[in-house]
Design an enzyme around this catalytic site. Structure first.
Site, PDB file in Angstrom:
ATOM      1  N   PRO A  16       0.884  -1.272  -0.003  1.00 30.00           N
ATOM      2  CG  PRO A  16      -0.657  -1.669   1.605  1.00 30.00           C
ATOM      3  CD  PRO A  16       0.736  -1.870   1.340  1.00 30.00           C
ATOM      4  CB  ALA A  18      -0.394   7.526   1.393  1.00 31.91           C
ATOM      5  CB  CYS A 101       2.905   3.898   9.054  1.00 28.23           C
ATOM      6  SG  CYS A 101       2.854   5.852   8.583  1.00 28.23           S
ATOM      7  CG  ASN A 204       8.615  -4.061   1.717  1.00 29.22           C
ATOM      8  OD1 ASN A 204       8.213  -3.131   2.525  1.00 29.22           O
ATOM      9  ND2 ASN A 204       8.612  -3.670   0.323  1.00 29.22           N
ATOM     10  NE  ARG A 229      11.137   3.017  -1.566  1.00 27.98           N
ATOM     11  CZ  ARG A 229      12.495   3.262  -1.349  1.00 27.98           C
ATOM     12  NH1 ARG A 229      13.101   4.463  -1.279  1.00 27.98           N
ATOM     13  NH2 ARG A 229      13.462   2.404  -0.684  1.00 27.98           N
TER      14      ARG A 229
END
Length: 371
Positions: A16, A18, A101, A204, A229
């Protein structure tokens, strides 16, 4: 790789992001290759309270399966309430929980990557989601970082807690919150976590090419990969990943003309999702630099595309590109998207004093989404 009743083949998950992983971007990526495509992060309080902005963010495409939603919460009761809504209204088929986050507005309130340090609170939040999702058989997974910083690593303990709570997999962004997006990801930590857990571990961090994904699996023993990314301006990376995991050598190296066609498709999907041409094309602007990275395109043309307001205007500008220009192989393997320097993680006063404090952080959740 299995996710409840769903077979994840190839074992690839879109992270995900933003403002990025909306319905339009997810559809564009799904057209390239299979995997799990997760929506933008949704706060549990916004979901439970039916925030208008959030209602739009939790939309899925008509043929999107499984519908994968990432939620962010700091309060076990609010988390359970949000998940019960997902169950009662059949809003998603998979719930991922964000504990990674690292932005200041989240960690300064004790949320995001700060939460796993409070091990009992972390466990209560995860278990609340798993228990609330159980009646519908909705699988719950967790994504986290290594810890707050190198002196406060939590990933192995947090992974074991999440496993005991009943999650189906644990995804690890192999950086600390203090690293943000700087430096190199520590793949050895992924291997450590994979050795410690019985549930699958996904890796990741620094997957820029399909070869990186294969190397991560080989070096760490992880069951799959989470890509963030690396796919910005390159949705065809998912075609490469599908081929790579199937043992096929082909890789997509589009000419500038082929990239232009993908750009037009992306803008078109955004316009359809927004329901308004100007808003959709304006949303597309942020993607222009990523798509054109490394190609011989002048600054004036790049700037004009980044200011386009209609599909007609965008079409005119795309028509000015040299369609025969080959893909710039020099950018292969290079970082994409945001990069930043390490920084001290801002935490609430006294946050590190007691790891077993189960108090819910004050004002940690906001009635909005993203971050």
């Amino acid at each position: 790789m299995q996710l409840g009743t769903y077979v994840v083949d190839p074992p690839v998950v879109l992270a995900p992001m933003a403002g990025i992983t909306n319905v339009a971007f997810r559809q564009l990526c799904r057209e390239q290759g299979a995997g799990i495509y997760v929506c933008e992060m949704i706060t549990t309080v916004a979901l439970a309270h039916r925030n208008p902005k959030t209602e739009r963010m939790i939309e899925f495409g008509a043929d999107e399966t499984p519908r994968s939603m990432q939620i962010y919460g700091v309060d076990p009761e609010m988390t359970a309430k949000a998940v019960r809504r997902i169950v009662d209204e059949s809003l998603a088929d998979h719930i991922d929980m964000n504990f990674g986050c690292s932005v200041r507005k989240i960690t300064s309130k004790g949320g995001g990557s700060a939460i796993p340090y409070k091990r009992k609170l972390f466990g209560s939040i995860v278990k609340a989601a798993v228990d609330a999702a159980a009646p519908a058989g909705i699988p719950v997974t967790v994504k986290m970082r290594k810890g707050i910083d190198d002196n406060h690593l939590t990933y192995v303990e947090a992974g074991l807690i999440a496993q005991d709570a009943g999650v189906r997999w644990v995804a690890l962004h192999a950086r600390t919150a203090a690293q943000r997006y700087s430096g190199e990801a520590d793949w050895e930590s992924i291997a450590t976590l994979a050795d410690a857990l019985d549930v699958p571990v996904l890796g990741n961090g620094d997957i820029w090419e399909a070869s990186d994904a294969l190397r991560m699996v080989a070096e760490t023993g992880c069951a799959g990969v989470v890509v963030g990314r690396g796919c910005l301006g390159r949705p065809w990376l998912f075609a490469d990943l599908q081929a790579a995991f199937a043992g096929r050598p082909e890789r997509v190296m589009p000419s500038l003309g082929e990239v232009a066609a993908v750009m037009r498709r992306h803008a078109e999907l955004l316009v359809a999702w927004w329901g308004a041409e100007r808003e959709g094309v304006t949303d597309f602007r942020k993607h222009v630099a990523w798509y054109l990275k490394g190609f011989p395109v002048g600054s004036e043309l790049r700037q004009a595309m980044a200011m386009a307001s209609s599909l007609m205007e965008l079409d005119d500008l795309l028509g000015k590109l040299d369609g025969d220009a080959p893909f710039p192989t020099a950018v292969l393997g290079q970082p994409r998207g945001r990069t930043n320097a390490p920084a001290k993680v801002v935490l609430p006063y006294g946050w590190l004093d007691d790891r077993d404090d189960e108090a819910v952080p004050l004002d940690a959740e906001h009635d909005d989404s993203g971050g």
